[in-house]
Enzyme design. Structure first.
Site, PDB file in Angstrom:
ATOM      1  N   LYS A 134       0.955 -10.041  -5.811  1.00 16.94           N
ATOM      2  CA  LYS A 134       1.219  -8.886  -6.678  1.00 16.94           C
ATOM      3  C   LYS A 134      -0.030  -8.006  -6.797  1.00 16.94           C
ATOM      4  O   LYS A 134       0.060  -6.771  -6.799  1.00 16.94           O
ATOM      5  CB  LYS A 134       1.660  -9.372  -8.055  1.00 16.94           C
TER       6      LYS A 134
ATOM      7  N   GLY B 209      11.791 -13.738 -15.701  1.00 18.55           N
ATOM      8  CA  GLY B 209      13.128 -13.960 -16.241  1.00 18.55           C
ATOM      9  C   GLY B 209      14.145 -13.078 -15.561  1.00 18.55           C
ATOM     10  O   GLY B 209      13.823 -11.992 -15.061  1.00 18.55           O
TER      11      GLY B 209
END
Lengths: 436, 436
Positions: B217, B314
């Protein structure tokens, strides 16, 4: 509560700039932000942006030597509009003549970039529609929260969510004042004077302290995040001028501090929205905002809370937002869609929450007990009573923490207590903003 | 340090979708995020997006009744690629076959949306270039920080600034573990087991705890924010597995807590970058990140610090980022420019900062004094010595706070002390991340 959006693809793509040809910019208004934008454009970082005009009234006062000699200085707006500039960069502020300039530029096929929240709050949807019809761009990322990219964070960033709440600190001047009161215990007037001396507050600060600046920004955010049509005048704004040092001491007992909070929430088809001084937890992102910082907390059905925070005011941070918009226009991504249609809804500020109330009881026997009885009779549940005599107050004040209930209920009960002669001066009510 | 960008306008605009016709989506991978995306698309909020295919290996295990009967379930990727779907939504993860699918889709003129950080870290620039040539879109907003819109916050949001530093918490699993250790004093192994039981951590958690997930990332963020070419393998990654409860007690004495920090900074033409456990002030945005939150703090030359924080992991928050990307593609804003060209630079993790060092001195007379002498002789300035015996440790540990200096200097001095037999076990060094 998102309206069913009616997407439509524009048949008129924005005029593509020829490869290698820089985007020509006419800057209107050479104040703090204008100078900061010119400084960034003078550097070598953005060869695709070329500053061609600087317009200002009585331009000779403004002329500076560090701007490239290729830039034309002018006080003739007709010259600018008749020029081959691709983008009108409107940094003059206020509604007129900014509105007329923006409209004429769009009609001439020029894109418009602006940091003007008043203009966008008043005429944004109309100008966006005009830009779309003309195959141009209208960008206003600097109009809300200065250098903090909240508008693009909300859309496209969070466009896939269904936003339920927006809650933020959108006025750097008020935050500077309230943070100074919190951290150094000074009075509001002293903090305001200091902010004026440092150039953070205008000589005439009413747009800031009365919440008019923040509510224009909140209206823009509500359109962007909720796709609702709302005018700034529909949003209740309460001045922060009534906040006193004692309120910070009471707030601290509740684990809170005080900020000018702009918030909006959809509830049963009504838009709850207001700008007002409010208690926020010291541990929340809003409570952590120092000096002239801005913060926005969005709550989405799927994504939960998202926080954006940073430099919401000042020439250089605002210039970053402006230059980012200029780059987007230079890269000529057309606005392909009109986006979801805006929907009109009723607007109210009757938030349900806990409340803080500061009162000065009347000088008569049993005034406090009568007040408690009156509030309880009005349906207002009291959580606690705080007492912190303040040397600045002529009469001793009390603070009440009120159980979660409707704002209108508390205000009505307080009005009745005041009318019944139980209070020596008008009470101050502030919401206690819930934090997760 | 921004490279001089060579902008070029694409001659091949993205195929405009016919007005009113929804964008047809083929979803590949019906796991946690895939189910959350399907849930959002089942609602009425986004009529411009239509789910047409759900592909999964052994698809019959995955089939659920709540998905509209108009959706085709398939385990045949050829059927999906041959279909009239406008967008391939790749949620399968991993590099292959995701890379082949994405490439084939783009060559067929389909746009690609993905949440796959590994794929984008490894092949992002190549796939972006292919998308540009094909007049399609490649969007990957969900690949970094899940539901927090950091990629669009950095660009276009802050594209007008010159970014100097990126510092963030980009792995929700590690944050869950370290926050559990901080708030409840549990061991790392206990916290990891708990995270696995709650579904926050994989059975095989090494990508998370060893920093490989966060450095992929970080590589994507460095390209987007600094316009630098960097591969994940160039970024040093240190496991968080060595962090013990005692480290949190020592950190607290320094006003700090411990987080897995991903950071990058340009210094004299070198990119400093690493992912490692580090001390951060409890009052900083990184120190405030709870549970599986993600945070990114950018520092710009003009805009100063900007903070983005929220749900970084999530199904539902990640699905928000995915759906936002799908909307951007459906609105068919073409990628008009290749953006600034990426520039290659040397990469190092030799940050200059204060350091925290935890050591177990050898069991011999004068080991501590010898260690101090050895470090001082190695040019390492000691700020303080903390001692907090930990019942979990077999041998008593000491913590040293080290003055600001080069990371390599500290590591060399510690290696020498270890080689000289002054330490009973390998030392742990962590950076103390400066906060403004």
């Amino acid at each position: 509560m998102n309206a069913s959006p009616a997407f439509e693809i524009s048949k008129q793509p924005a005029r593509p700039l020829a490869a290698q040809q820089p985007c020509r910019i006419a800057l209107l208004g050479f104040g703090t932000v204008g100078r900061a934008v010119a400084t960034i454009l003078q550097g070598s970082s953005f060869p695709q942006l070329r500053l061609e005009f600087i317009y200002n009234r009585r331009v000779d006062r403004k002329r500076v030597a560090w701007v490239s000699p290729q830039v034309h200085w002018t006080d003739d707006i007709e010259q600018v509009l008749a020029s081959d500039a691709d983008v009108l960069l409107e940094l003059a502020g206020g509604i007129e003549p900014a509105y007329s300039w923006a409209k004429r530029a769009l009609l001439l096929g020029k894109s418009v970039v602006t940091a003007n929240k008043k203009l966008i709050a008043a005429h944004g949807p109309e100008l966006l529609e005009l830009a779309r019809r003309q195959g141009c761009r209208l960008e206003f990322g600097a109009a809300v929260a200065g250098g903090v990219p909240v508008l693009c964070g909300v859309s496209p960033g969070l466009s896939g969510d269904r936003l339920l709440q927006l809650c933020g600190i959108l006025n750097g001047t008020c935050n500077y004042i309230l943070h100074a009161m919190e951290s150094r215990g000074v009075t509001l007037q002293a903090a305001l004077k200091e902010a004026q001396q440092r150039g953070y507050a205008e000589a005439e600060p009413s747009d800031d302290v009365d919440g008019l600046d923040a509510r224009a920004k909140l209206a823009i955010l509500v359109r962007t995040g909720f796709h609702l049509q709302v005018d700034p005048e529909q949003i209740a704004a309460q001045s922060v001028l009534d906040v006193r040092p004692a309120d910070f001491r009471y707030a601290r007992e509740l684990g809170c501090t005080i900020r000018q909070v702009a918030r909006a929430e959809l509830k049963s088809g009504t838009l709850l929205a207001e700008v007002a001084a409010a208690l926020v937890s010291v541990n929340s992102p809003l409570g952590a905002a120092r000096n002239n910082q801005n913060v926005l907390v969005t709550t989405g059905k799927y994504g939960g809370e998202t926080v954006f925070a940073g430099a919401g005011a000042g020439g250089a941070p605002t210039a970053v937002a402006v230059v980012s918009d200029l780059l987007a226009v230079a890269e000529s991504r057309p606005v392909a869609s009109r986006g979801p249609a805006l929907v009109a809804v009723p607007v109210s500020n009757d938030f349900r929450c806990r409340h803080y109330v500061r009162v000065v009881p009347a000088e008569k026997t049993d005034a406090i007990a009568s007040l408690r009885r009156a509030l309880t009779a009005g349906g207002v549940g009291l959580r606690g009573l705080l007492h912190h005599p303040d040397p600045h107050d002529r009469r001793p004040s009390l603070a009440l923490a009120v159980e979660e209930c409707s704002t209108q209920l508390v205000e009505k009960a307080l009005r009745q207590a005041h009318d019944a002669g139980l209070l020596a001066e008008p009470p101050l009510r502030m919401s206690i903003v819930p934090s997760s």
